[in-house]
Design a protein around this motif. Structure first.
Motif, short mmCIF file in Angstrom:
data_model
loop_
_atom_site.label_atom_id
_atom_site.label_comp_id
_atom_site.label_asym_id
_atom_site.label_seq_id
_atom_site.Cartn_x
_atom_site.Cartn_y
_atom_site.Cartn_z
N LEU A 10 5.19 5.05 -11.77
CA LEU A 10 4.09 5.58 -10.73
C LEU A 10 3.50 4.20 -10.33
CD1 LEU A 10 2.68 8.03 -9.77
CD2 LEU A 10 1.13 7.64 -11.81
N TYR A 11 3.18 4.06 -8.73
CA TYR A 11 2.73 3.22 -8.22
C TYR A 11 1.34 3.34 -7.49
CZ TYR A 11 6.68 0.15 -9.17
OH TYR A 11 7.50 -0.88 -9.83
N THR A 12 0.71 2.37 -7.38
CA THR A 12 -0.72 2.41 -6.41
C THR A 12 -0.50 0.90 -5.63
OG1 THR A 12 -1.94 3.66 -7.78
CG2 THR A 12 -2.90 2.62 -5.92
N ILE A 13 -0.34 1.12 -4.41
CA ILE A 13 0.12 -0.23 -3.68
C ILE A 13 -1.09 -0.27 -2.38
CG2 ILE A 13 2.39 -0.13 -4.26
CD1 ILE A 13 2.93 0.56 -1.27
N ARG A 14 -1.46 -1.41 -1.92
CA ARG A 14 -1.76 -1.59 -0.53
C ARG A 14 -0.87 -2.18 0.31
NH1 ARG A 14 -6.83 -1.13 0.53
NH2 ARG A 14 -7.41 -1.28 -1.49
N SER A 15 -0.86 -1.42 1.29
CA SER A 15 0.35 -2.00 2.35
C SER A 15 -0.08 -2.99 3.14
CB SER A 15 0.67 -0.59 3.25
OG SER A 15 -0.46 -0.35 3.91
N ALA A 16 0.72 -3.52 4.03
CA ALA A 16 0.53 -4.62 4.71
C ALA A 16 -0.45 -4.59 5.67
CB ALA A 16 1.91 -5.22 5.46
N ASN A 17 -0.74 -3.44 6.10
CA ASN A 17 -1.83 -3.25 7.02
C ASN A 17 -3.03 -2.74 6.38
OD1 ASN A 17 -1.15 -0.68 6.38
ND2 ASN A 17 -0.85 0.33 8.59
#
Length: 70
Positions: A10-17
């Motif tokens: 299970l991930y939480t990410i911040r995308s490039a934008n």
């Protein structure tokens, strides 16, 4: 930091934008493989958190009831 826990991560990410994306679930044979899959789907993303999801079915025994006539 290689982990050999196959399962769903299970991930939480911040995308490039800059958009925060939560609750991404990815299957991987290891944490490294799951990270690579996330980075293929979301180019130049920052992984904020990651955890291994435990399979509830693996912890609960599978019981079958067989009815026997007296």
């Amino acid at each position: 930091m290689l982990e050999h826990n196959s399962g769903k991560y299970l991930y939480t990410i911040r995308s490039a934008n800059g958009v925060l994306v939560e609750n991404l679930q990815v299957y991987g044979k290891s944490r490294t493989e799951a990270d690579n899959k996330i980075r293929q789907m979301y180019l130049r993303c920052d992984i904020i958190s990651c955890g291994l999801i435990e399979d509830i079915r693996a912890r609960v025994p599978n019981l079958k009831m067989n009815w026997v006539r007296p």
